[in-house]
Structure formats: structure tokens, C-alpha cells
Write an enzyme that holds these catalytic residues in place. Structure first.
Site, PDB file in Angstrom:
ATOM      1  CD  GLU A 147     -37.056 -25.313   8.701  1.00 25.46           C
ATOM      2  OE1 GLU A 147     -35.833 -25.990   8.572  1.00 25.46           O
ATOM      3  OE2 GLU A 147     -36.959 -24.226   8.556  1.00 25.46           O
ATOM      4  CE  LYS A 154     -35.583 -22.108   0.572  1.00 27.70           C
ATOM      5  NZ  LYS A 154     -36.340 -22.646   1.732  1.00 27.70           N
ATOM      6  CE  LYS A 203     -34.372 -17.198   3.612  1.00 24.85           C
ATOM      7  NZ  LYS A 203     -35.225 -18.467   2.997  1.00 24.85           N
ATOM      8  CD  GLU A 246     -31.757 -19.711   1.320  1.00 26.56           C
ATOM      9  OE1 GLU A 246     -32.688 -20.088   2.173  1.00 26.56           O
ATOM     10  OE2 GLU A 246     -30.664 -19.454   1.461  1.00 26.56           O
ATOM     11  N   GLY A 247     -34.982 -18.524  -2.292  1.00 30.42           N
ATOM     12  CA  GLY A 247     -36.318 -18.070  -1.835  1.00 30.42           C
ATOM     13  C   GLY A 247     -36.656 -18.244  -0.516  1.00 30.42           C
ATOM     14  CB  VAL A 248     -39.146 -17.447   1.681  1.00 25.32           C
ATOM     15  CG1 VAL A 248     -40.260 -16.792   0.910  1.00 25.32           C
ATOM     16  CG2 VAL A 248     -39.652 -17.751   2.908  1.00 25.32           C
TER      17      VAL A 248
END
Length: 223
Positions: free
Chosen positions: A12, A15, A37, A118-120
Site C-alpha cells: 500500500e 505502486k 499486474k 507491477e509486483g504484489v
């Protein structure tokens, strides 16, 4: 052509906000940038338009954002808002690491312009029993844009993330500070502190949505 993995110093941090801004900036200059994503936890199909993947699709100009559209850039979606390895297990599934890497590589190879992955969560979030986001980045072999916040503690978190990435030989193209309220100090002070502590050859550190950041994006699109 430049491709980047968007990761962060934590969860949070922003990103998706930063990635969507990159896509919009490039596309405003007729650069056909795209984003993936691939993994999302806390995903609700009824709220697909406001999901991270949905936001990226809108930044790419998609007029119809629904669960089917989200699935094209986010194949691994889990309802529980927890670490993706746990979210997958709770759903009776797993994230097949080799398939995840292959999906991203195929999209990158076919890209007509810059591709963002985009990662997590943060850079060290577990994906399964043995792999983290850092392993995913290393397998793709693309540079990182590391998103940092402006909150209390961000300097330590960001420096730890940088050290973790450098330990695997992962190149950090830029650090981008996403100003987050409340700001304990002016965001420029955070930037100055990071630059002092990032080593003899630090990556550039930018504040999101500033002329310097936009100029860097323009240069990256020309590589």
C-alpha cells in the site's frame, strides 16, 4: 526499449498509482506503453474496475474494464487481502512460478513499447513456499522502479529494500517517492536523506509527478 518491474518498500505504498502515472505520461506522448499486474490478492470481481489491474487498464485507454478484461493482465487473482502465497493457499490454489515468469516474458517480448510489470506487495513478499517477488524480478532480468512512501519509517524500509535487491544483482533504475499524508517531514528532505545513504553510486531518486520524473520517463522511452 526499456521495460521495468514496479516494486515497493512495502504494501500500500502506491505502486499502482506510480505505474498508472508512468503509462499515462508515455501514452500522452504517443509512446505505446503497457502494464501487467500478474498477481493480485484482495481482488473482488464485482469491483474489478477499481482494482489495481483495472486502474492500469484505464491508464492504457481501455473503455471496458471488467473481470474478463482484468484477467488478460492479471491471471492470478485471489479474494483474501493477505500475502499472495497465503491467499493462493486459502483459495486451494498456488502461483506456479515458472508459469508466472513465462507469462511476463511473453508479454515483454511482444511489446511495441515500454512494458511495466507491477509486483504484489513489497520486494520480499512470498509468492509460494520458496519464491519471493525478488526471485520473480531476478528471473525476468529487467530493471526496477522502486516506489517509496513519505511516511515515518520510509527511509529505513526503502534502504532495506534496496539492499535486498542489490544482493541479488538486480539493477534499480530509479526510486520514486509517492508523497503520502501525513508527511512527517517535507518530501524533499526524505529524498535528500535517501540519496545520502544509497551508496557511492545511488540510483536517481525522484518525487512522483514532478518535471524531473517526467523528464526521466521521456529519456527512458527513447532507450
Amino acid at each position: 526499449m526499456s521495460h521495468f518491474f514496479i516494486t515497493a518498500s512495502g504494501t500500500e505504498i502506491g505502486k499502482t498509482h506510480v505505474a498508472a502515472g508512468m503509462i499515462r505520461h508515455w501514452r500522452a506522448g504517443d509512446v505505446p506503453a503497457r502494464a501487467l499486474k500478474p498477481v493480485a490478492s484482495g481482488y473482488q470481481p464485482a469491483l474489478s474496475a477499481s482494482s489495481d489491474a483495472g486502474i492500469l487498464l484505464r491508464a492504457m485507454g481501455s473503455s471496458m474494464v471488467n473481470d474478463e478484461a482484468v484477467a488478460t493482465i492479471c491471471p492470478w487473482r485471489f479474494p483474501d487481502p493477505i500475502s499472495p502465497d497465503m491467499a493462493a493457499a486459502r483459495s486451494g490454489r498456488r502461483i506456479p512460478f515458472d508459469d508466472l515468469v513465462a507469462f511476463c516474458q511473453a508479454e515483454i517480448v511482444g511489446a511495441a513499447g515500454p512494458m511495466l510489470v507491477e509486483g504484489v506487495g513489497g520486494a520480499m513478499v512470498p509468492l509460494d513456499e520458496t519464491h519471493t517477488v525478488r526471485d520473480w524480478i531476478a528471473a525476468l532480468g529487467i530493471e526496477v522502479v522502486l516506489v517509496a512512501g513519505g511516511y515515518l519509517g520510509t527511509i529505513s524500509h526503502t534502504l532495506c529494500a534496496v539492499e535486498a535487491l542489490r544482493a541479488r544483482g538486480i539493477a534499480i533504475a530509479a526510486v520514486v517517492i509517492n508523497p503520502m499524508e501525513p508527511l512527517p517531514v517535507p518530501v524533499e528532505r526524505t529524498r535528500e536523506s535517501l540519496l545520502r545513504h544509497l551508496g557511492a553510486t545511488p540510483p536517481p531518486v525522484f518525487i512522483d509527478d514532478t518535471p524531473d520524473w517526467h523528464a526521466w520517463l521521456d529519456e527512458a522511452a527513447r532507450r
